[in-house]
Write a protein that holds these residues in place. Structure first.
Motif, mmCIF file in Angstrom:
data_model
loop_
_atom_site.group_PDB
_atom_site.id
_atom_site.type_symbol
_atom_site.label_atom_id
_atom_site.label_comp_id
_atom_site.label_asym_id
_atom_site.label_seq_id
_atom_site.Cartn_x
_atom_site.Cartn_y
_atom_site.Cartn_z
ATOM 1 N N LEU A 212 14.596 -34.894 -2.653
ATOM 2 C CA LEU A 212 14.752 -34.771 -4.053
ATOM 3 C C LEU A 212 13.181 -34.162 -4.451
ATOM 4 C CD1 LEU A 212 16.599 -37.178 -6.469
ATOM 5 C CD2 LEU A 212 17.062 -34.719 -5.893
ATOM 6 N N SER B 262 12.637 -30.859 -3.615
ATOM 7 C CA SER B 262 13.319 -29.414 -4.023
ATOM 8 C C SER B 262 12.993 -29.117 -5.343
ATOM 9 C CB SER B 262 14.717 -29.921 -4.064
ATOM 10 O OG SER B 262 15.241 -30.932 -4.754
ATOM 11 N N LYS C 103 9.336 -22.123 0.293
ATOM 12 C CA LYS C 103 10.562 -22.209 0.512
ATOM 13 C C LYS C 103 11.026 -23.522 0.132
ATOM 14 C CE LYS C 103 14.094 -21.417 4.022
ATOM 15 N NZ LYS C 103 14.656 -20.014 3.661
ATOM 16 N N LEU C 104 11.975 -23.907 -0.745
ATOM 17 C CA LEU C 104 12.372 -25.328 -1.483
ATOM 18 C C LEU C 104 12.910 -26.039 -0.176
ATOM 19 C CD1 LEU C 104 13.160 -23.929 -4.952
ATOM 20 C CD2 LEU C 104 11.100 -25.394 -4.249
ATOM 21 N N HIS C 105 13.113 -27.522 -0.570
ATOM 22 C CA HIS C 105 13.907 -28.213 0.480
ATOM 23 C C HIS C 105 15.255 -28.184 -0.175
ATOM 24 C CE1 HIS C 105 15.280 -31.137 3.283
ATOM 25 N NE2 HIS C 105 15.637 -31.787 1.977
ATOM 26 N N VAL C 106 16.239 -28.027 1.162
ATOM 27 C CA VAL C 106 17.701 -28.047 0.643
ATOM 28 C C VAL C 106 18.391 -29.129 1.266
ATOM 29 C CG1 VAL C 106 19.905 -26.869 0.752
ATOM 30 C CG2 VAL C 106 17.904 -25.521 0.133
ATOM 31 N N ILE C 107 18.878 -30.159 0.505
ATOM 32 C CA ILE C 107 19.607 -31.213 1.121
ATOM 33 C C ILE C 107 21.069 -30.567 1.645
ATOM 34 C CG2 ILE C 107 20.610 -33.595 0.960
ATOM 35 C CD1 ILE C 107 18.853 -33.694 -1.611
#
Lengths: 339, 322, 308
Positions: free
Chosen positions: A255, A258, A268-272
């Motif tokens: 979380l 992101s 780049k954002l973290h994607v779950i």
């Protein structure tokens, strides 16, 4: 920390869907102390709002089953008959809802709506009620309180309405406030005003506050302790500083990764991976977050995940946090240092 | 507020003008005229005689001249004379308006007396046996044609059981102004009112039930519960207040609808009101009466909708006009 | 040459009042704003609800009528074009909407949703069309078989990607994204934002990114315009605006972003208090006597502020 005002033990809230009961809140235990803000944070569908409504029994009991204990002022609220519960609601607890546009009755004046809980809980003359109401309006930062007292909700801006909703919640000096996404529906600057107002009020009233939110920024600004919720369970509980500096559970870390404002621009954002399971399709055996961190070997998870106190007052569910790291090649993650 | 009512009233003028124009043109466009109607079945009426009369009454003038004359007189309350009853339309109507208004008023009151409690019960206790019963009744009342139901009522309670008179508005033998007179009026009203009301409840029940079900889930109701307001008060102070608001606003439309709906009821129960007069006049091509009646029914509708607008603007603070 | 140049754009709506309902005043939803978009960049339009940012986007694509000013797209003034002539440009400018639930037609499957712009603008055989749609669907990360499904069978993030695929069908040059991730959860939001960045490079897109979320704007945009009451308050690079805000309103907006470091929360509260204090004391030097913003003045090559 002060004395506990609310002790939730193994709370399970199940909704009836096509004849079967499915738990949306699945065995939550949490304590709230005097003068403490406990944030419950999670994404939509994690059960955080269902939890908030369960505390004061606002679910429709025809389709909802409540189990466990909600101990408040020496009684288990879950076992109270509705008449007794009504003596607690609005008197010892106050509730702040998300959308001030819909949380107020469009046909009653602001003054009337703030006085209403006093009608049932305080023995006051109407002059005393009015005085108290005007005083409340001033305390929530409404300057022309005489005028607002007689106005209808539609005559006020969103920020003013949310202040009125807070005044209703505070009407009888509750010892517990439950705020369900109190700033989500507001504009940024209004949100900041409401956050500052709630912090200020908390210093005055010293009651326990449960803050339900999906916004980690609001958590960082307001909370003393944080409980992270995923698929009906709390997965991590820690003091706010500890949680932001040393998050342990893979979900908490995902979380935090992101959020755009937490990351460098254009990174780049973290994607779950995968999607949040619905309560009907939820696999209730083993670690509930496991399907979304598929690269973690099975033996790292507990078969029956428990809350572990890894440090004083820092609890994490399951053992998968121990060796957890984001896989290589998935750029952009801040790999928080685990202790 | 006053300004709003004034503006709303002024808007009525062009509406009424348009209505009168349509009514007049439509009446003119119908085959035959008052002369054909007056001499229908009279073997002695020659074409020359009819033509002579048409000339005399100005029926051969251009339509706009006729319209001008008609509207000019109508504004002064003179709708001409009925060819069938041989008396001024105004006098003819005066004797019937009271009956229709009485019928509509009682039907309205009984409709609300039945519909509002039923709507509230069905909306508050959804999916209980009471709700299911009410919903069933509601579908039944929606599906049943008014004239079938009225005939059934008439047959059962007047012919078979003989509890109520078969027709008329009052027993002519009873002297006006006495207690018996009032009782007789009520007896004559009972069946037409009940027949109309039992079927007219549909809209109100359905609306109220749905609105309560919607309102129950509104956030402000949750706020009220969170304040510790007892369940009964949650309904009376929060839910019902909001749900009854549109019902109050529909009052005007209901009145308009009922006056229009009186046509069937009055004919079936031989109740001497505007509706019955309307049907007999159409049959007799008594156009002066028909146009006057359409004007009155149309005006009632326009006033009814205006009433609804005004009521809504008074009861709802959100659209309350400064 | 810039791709889009908006010059003194105005969108006014009449307010009617009085007995005869005549026009007594105007709501100035957008009141004289100018900005330029260079090809390949992401320009952020940020402000609170009612500031006119959405109206601006809708005026550019022609959903709201511009009552004044110019909208130059590759040198042609769209504001003066008739509806029928605009058609040529509709292809080049596409929009992504906020709510992925309501911007898709529930009765249309994905094939028909995505193919609709193609059918309107290009003649293609059903076979070609199918191939094109499948390629697009795959590009947005959905399986090619999913084109026969309906919107309700997808999650929010997937639906928003379908919306993006629909916007991409005609190879547009400019995409106006109006709060594209506001209705989504944080983790899903991340997925859509990443994806928008990927396709920007791939399709050489220019974005006009409209949002109220300053965190997202900062993350996505090269240059930013801050709007308030239909006017520009400040314009500059992300660095100019976030690290060196000049206008009082910008300062207030930036200070309103929740602080992600719990250690600094009191500092943040104090900062907001001091800005509120400044509002009380220095209001007149930031707004004219009617409460309107001044015209923008540049203070560096990239940075301009609405100051006297």
């Amino acid at each position: 920390m002060g004395n506990p005002v609310l002790e939730i033990e193994e709370l399970r809230t199940s909704f009836s869907i096509k004849g079967d009961y499915h738990a949306a809140v699945d065995g939550v235990s949490l304590t709230v102390h005097e003068n403490e803000v406990v944030a419950i944070v999670g994404e939509s569908g994690c059960g955080k709002s269902a939890l908030a409504l369960s505390i004061i029994g606002l679910h429709d009991l025809k389709t909802t089953k409540l189990e466990g204990q909600v101990n408040f002022k020496g009684q288990n609220l879950l076992s109270l008959p509705i008449s007794k519960l009504n003596k607690v609601r609005g008197r010892d607890t106050g509730m702040i809802f998300q959308d001030p546009m819909t949380a107020l009755n469009p046909l009653a004046t602001i003054g009337r709506q703030i006085e209403e809980p006093m009608d049932y809980h305080l023995k006051l003359s109407s002059a005393a009620k009015k005085k108290r109401t005007l005083d409340l309006l001033r305390r929530v930062g409404i300057k022309n309180e005489q005028r607002v007292y007689g106005q209808y909700p539609h005559e006020l801006s969103g920020g003013m309405r949310q202040r009125a909703v807070i005044a209703i919640a505070l009407a009888c000096d509750p010892v517990l406030l439950i705020a369900d996404e109190p700033t989500t529906a507001l504009d940024v600057t209004i949100q900041a005003q409401i956050i500052d107002l709630m912090k200020e009020l908390q210093n005055q009233i010293k009651s326990g506050i449960i803050l339900i939110t999906h916004d980690l920024g609001v958590v960082a600004e307001m909370a003393d302790r944080v409980a992270v919720m995923y698929a009906g369970e709390l997965v991590e509980i820690a003091e706010v500083r500890e949680l932001f500096v040393n998050p342990l559970h893979p979900y908490t870390r995902s979380l935090l990764n992101s959020i755009p404002s937490n990351m460098e621009a254009k990174a780049k954002l973290h994607v779950i991976e995968g999607i949040v399971p619905s309560i009907q399709n939820l696999d209730r055996i083993g670690c509930r977050f496991a399907p979304r961190v598929a690269w973690v070997p099975e033996e790292d998870h507990e078969t029956n995940p428990q809350m572990h106190e890894v440090k004083p007052n820092h609890f994490v569910r399951c053992t998968c946090y121990k060796n957890f790291h984001f896989p290589e090649g998935r750029v952009g993650e801040k790999d928080y240092v685990t202790s | 507020m006053l300004k709003f009512i004034l503006r709303r009233t002024l808007i009525m003028i062009p509406q009424l003008f348009l209505l009168s124009l349509i009514v007049f043109v439509l009446a003119k466009a119908m085959p035959g005229d008052a002369i054909t109607g007056a001499f229908a079945g009279d073997p002695n009426a020659t074409e020359e005689r009819k033509e002579e009369l048409r000339e005399k009454f100005g029926l051969n003038d251009p339509w706009y001249e006729q319209y001008g004359r008609w509207i000019g007189n109508a504004v002064q309350g003179d709708f001409g004379s009925s060819y069938m009853y041989k008396q001024p339309v105004t006098t003819l109507l005066a004797g019937k308006v009271g009956n229709t208004v009485l019928l509509a008023l009682f039907t309205l009151i009984i409709t609300y007396i039945i519909a509002i409690p039923l709507g509230i019960v069905a909306g508050r206790w959804t999916d209980t046996w009471a709700d299911k019963l009410i919903v069933t009744y509601n579908y039944f009342s929606f599906a049943t044609p008014l004239f079938v139901f009225s005939l059934l009522m008439l047959f059962l309670f007047s012919f078979i059981l003989g509890w109520f008179p078969i027709g008329g508005s009052v027993d002519i033998k009873i002297e006006e102004g006495t207690w018996d007179y009032i009782v007789s009026k009520m007896e004559h009203l009972f069946l037409p009112v009940m027949s109309g009301a039992l079927l007219a409840t549909f809209g109100t029940i359905q609306y109220l039930r749905n609105d309560i079900i919607d309102t129950k889930l509104k956030d402000f109701v949750k706020t009220a519960r969170a304040k510790g307001v007892p369940e009964r008060k949650v309904y009376t102070k929060h839910i019902l207040r909001n749900s009854l608001l549109p019902i109050a606003a529909f009052l005007g439309y209901e009145i308009a609808g009922l006056i229009g709906g009186s046509i069937f009821i009055e004919s079936i129960f031989s109740y001497p009101g505007l509706g019955q007069l309307f049907l007999t006049s159409i049959g007799a091509r008594d156009f002066t009466v028909v146009t006057a009646l359409v004007m009155i029914l149309g005006t009632a509708t326009i006033i009814g909708t205006m009433l609804s607008d005004i009521i809504l603007s008074i009861v709802d603070p959100r659209i309350r006009v400064e | 040459m810039s791709l889009l140049k908006v010059n003194d754009l105005k969108v006014h709506y009449p307010i009617r009042g009085g007995f005869f309902r005549n026009v007594v005043n105007h709501v100035k939803a957008v009141d004289g704003i100018s900005f330029e978009l260079q090809p390949g960049e992401t320009y952020g339009l940020v402000g609170e609800s009612g500031c006119g940012k959405t109206t601006t986007g809708r005026a550019i694509i022609g959903l709201n009528k511009a009552t004044g000013g110019e909208i130059l797209f590759e040198g042609t003034d769209l504001a003066k074009q008739k509806r029928s002539d605009r058609r040529t440009y509709v292809k080049d400018i596409q929009m992504i909407f906020q709510d992925p639930y309501s911007s898709l037609n529930v009765r249309k499957n994905i094939l028909n949703t995505i193919a609709e712009p193609l059918r309107n603008f290009e003649r293609m055989s059903p076979g070609e069309e199918l191939k094109r749609v499948q390629a697009l669907v795959e590009r947005v990360g959905l399986s090619p078989e999913s084109i026969y499904k309906y919107p309700h069978q997808f999650s929010g993030g997937q639906r928003q990607r379908i919306g993006i695929a629909r916007a991409l069908t005609l190879n547009p040059k400019l995409i106006i994204a109006d709060e594209p991730v506001s209705a989504l959860d944080v983790s899903v939001q991340a997925q859509v934002l990443n994806f928008m960045q990927e396709i920007q490079k791939e399709f050489n897109l220019t974005y006009l990114f409209i949002s109220h979320d300053l965190g997202i704007i900062k993350h996505m945009c090269d240059r930013i315009g801050i709007m308030y009451h239909g006017r520009f308050v400040e314009e500059g690079t992300a660095d100019d605006v976030y690290n060196n805000p000049q206008h009082l309103y910008t300062k207030r907006l930036i200070a309103a972003i929740p602080e992600m470091d719990p250690e600094k929360r009191f500092e943040k509260t104090h900062l907001r208090q001091s800005i509120n204090e400044e509002y009380r004391t220095d209001y007149d030097s930031y707004f004219d006597k009617d409460g309107r913003m001044f015209d923008l003045k540049s203070i560096s090559t990239t940075h301009s502020v609405a100051l006297q």
